[in-house]
Design an enzyme around this catalytic site. Structure first.
Site, short mmCIF file in Angstrom:
data_model
loop_
_atom_site.label_atom_id
_atom_site.label_comp_id
_atom_site.label_asym_id
_atom_site.label_seq_id
_atom_site.Cartn_x
_atom_site.Cartn_y
_atom_site.Cartn_z
N HIS A 20 0.83 -1.20 0.00
CA HIS A 20 0.00 0.00 0.00
C HIS A 20 0.87 1.26 0.00
O HIS A 20 1.79 1.38 0.80
CB HIS A 20 -0.92 -0.03 1.21
CG HIS A 20 -1.92 1.08 1.21
ND1 HIS A 20 -2.28 1.74 2.35
CD2 HIS A 20 -2.64 1.64 0.21
CE1 HIS A 20 -3.18 2.66 2.07
NE2 HIS A 20 -3.41 2.62 0.76
N ASP A 28 7.34 7.43 -20.97
CA ASP A 28 7.62 7.47 -22.40
C ASP A 28 9.11 7.22 -22.59
O ASP A 28 9.86 7.08 -21.62
CB ASP A 28 7.15 8.80 -23.01
CG ASP A 28 7.81 10.03 -22.41
OD1 ASP A 28 8.96 9.94 -21.92
OD2 ASP A 28 7.18 11.10 -22.45
N HIS A 96 5.79 18.85 -14.64
CA HIS A 96 6.64 17.79 -15.19
C HIS A 96 7.91 17.63 -14.36
O HIS A 96 8.36 16.50 -14.10
CB HIS A 96 6.96 18.08 -16.66
CG HIS A 96 7.72 16.98 -17.33
ND1 HIS A 96 7.25 15.70 -17.43
CD2 HIS A 96 8.93 16.98 -17.95
CE1 HIS A 96 8.12 14.95 -18.08
NE2 HIS A 96 9.15 15.70 -18.40
N TYR A 118 4.91 14.24 -22.56
CA TYR A 118 4.38 14.11 -21.20
C TYR A 118 3.58 12.82 -20.97
O TYR A 118 2.74 12.76 -20.07
CB TYR A 118 3.54 15.34 -20.82
CG TYR A 118 4.32 16.62 -20.96
CD1 TYR A 118 5.27 16.95 -20.02
CD2 TYR A 118 4.13 17.46 -22.05
CE1 TYR A 118 6.01 18.13 -20.14
CE2 TYR A 118 4.86 18.63 -22.18
CZ TYR A 118 5.80 18.95 -21.23
OH TYR A 118 6.54 20.11 -21.36
N ALA A 119 3.84 11.78 -21.74
CA ALA A 119 3.15 10.50 -21.56
C ALA A 119 3.86 9.70 -20.47
O ALA A 119 4.54 8.71 -20.73
CB ALA A 119 3.09 9.73 -22.88
N ASN A 120 3.69 10.17 -19.24
CA ASN A 120 4.30 9.55 -18.07
C ASN A 120 3.26 9.56 -16.96
O ASN A 120 2.45 10.49 -16.86
CB ASN A 120 5.52 10.35 -17.60
CG ASN A 120 6.53 10.55 -18.69
OD1 ASN A 120 7.18 9.61 -19.11
ND2 ASN A 120 6.66 11.78 -19.17
#
Length: 129
Positions: A20, A28, A96, A118-120
């Site tokens: 947890h 990316d 970012h 920004y594909a994170n």
């Protein structure tokens, strides 16, 4: 041999060890990998595998209580942002730079071949009970 879920042995092992509030990052191909954070590199060419493909498969096999994304994704990558907003868990936005700093706390970074801005995402583990 596993019949269902993630069959990548490295990813399956990390998921089995998560508790947890532990976090992992799906990145990316451009996100810097912090020193000391293990990286499972799934990329094999520019764009493959896609970020959302990996994210959605992972979430079928993993209990997420929240995710963190870079606020810049809204304007710079509306397609991926739209897919993330369909997730059934809370979304926290960071800059970012803050996301890159927070990724240092991840148990692992799963690197995709995604080549859009920004594909994170940082996925925080929930509990199943």
């Amino acid at each position: 041999m596993k019949k269902h879920g993630i069959i990548n042995r490295d990813i399956a092992a990390v998921l089995a060890k998560m508790g947890h509030t532990d976090q992992l990052t799906i990145a990316d191909c451009g996100l810097p990998i912090p020193e000391g954070v293990p990286c499972i590199d799934l990329s094999y060419t520019i764009g493959k595998p896609e970020f959302t493909e990996i994210l959605l498969e992972l979430l079928k096999d993993f209990q997420a209580e929240k995710v963190y994304i870079a606020s810049e994704i809204k304007e710079e990558n509306p397609t991926v942002y739209s897919e993330i907003t369909q997730l059934e868990c809370p979304i926290d936005e960071l800059t970012h730079d803050q996301l890159k700093e927070r990724s240092r706390q991840s148990k692992v970074i799963i690197r995709t071949g995604e080549a859009t801005p920004y594909a994170n995402i940082i996925v925080q583990s929930g509990v199943i009970f």
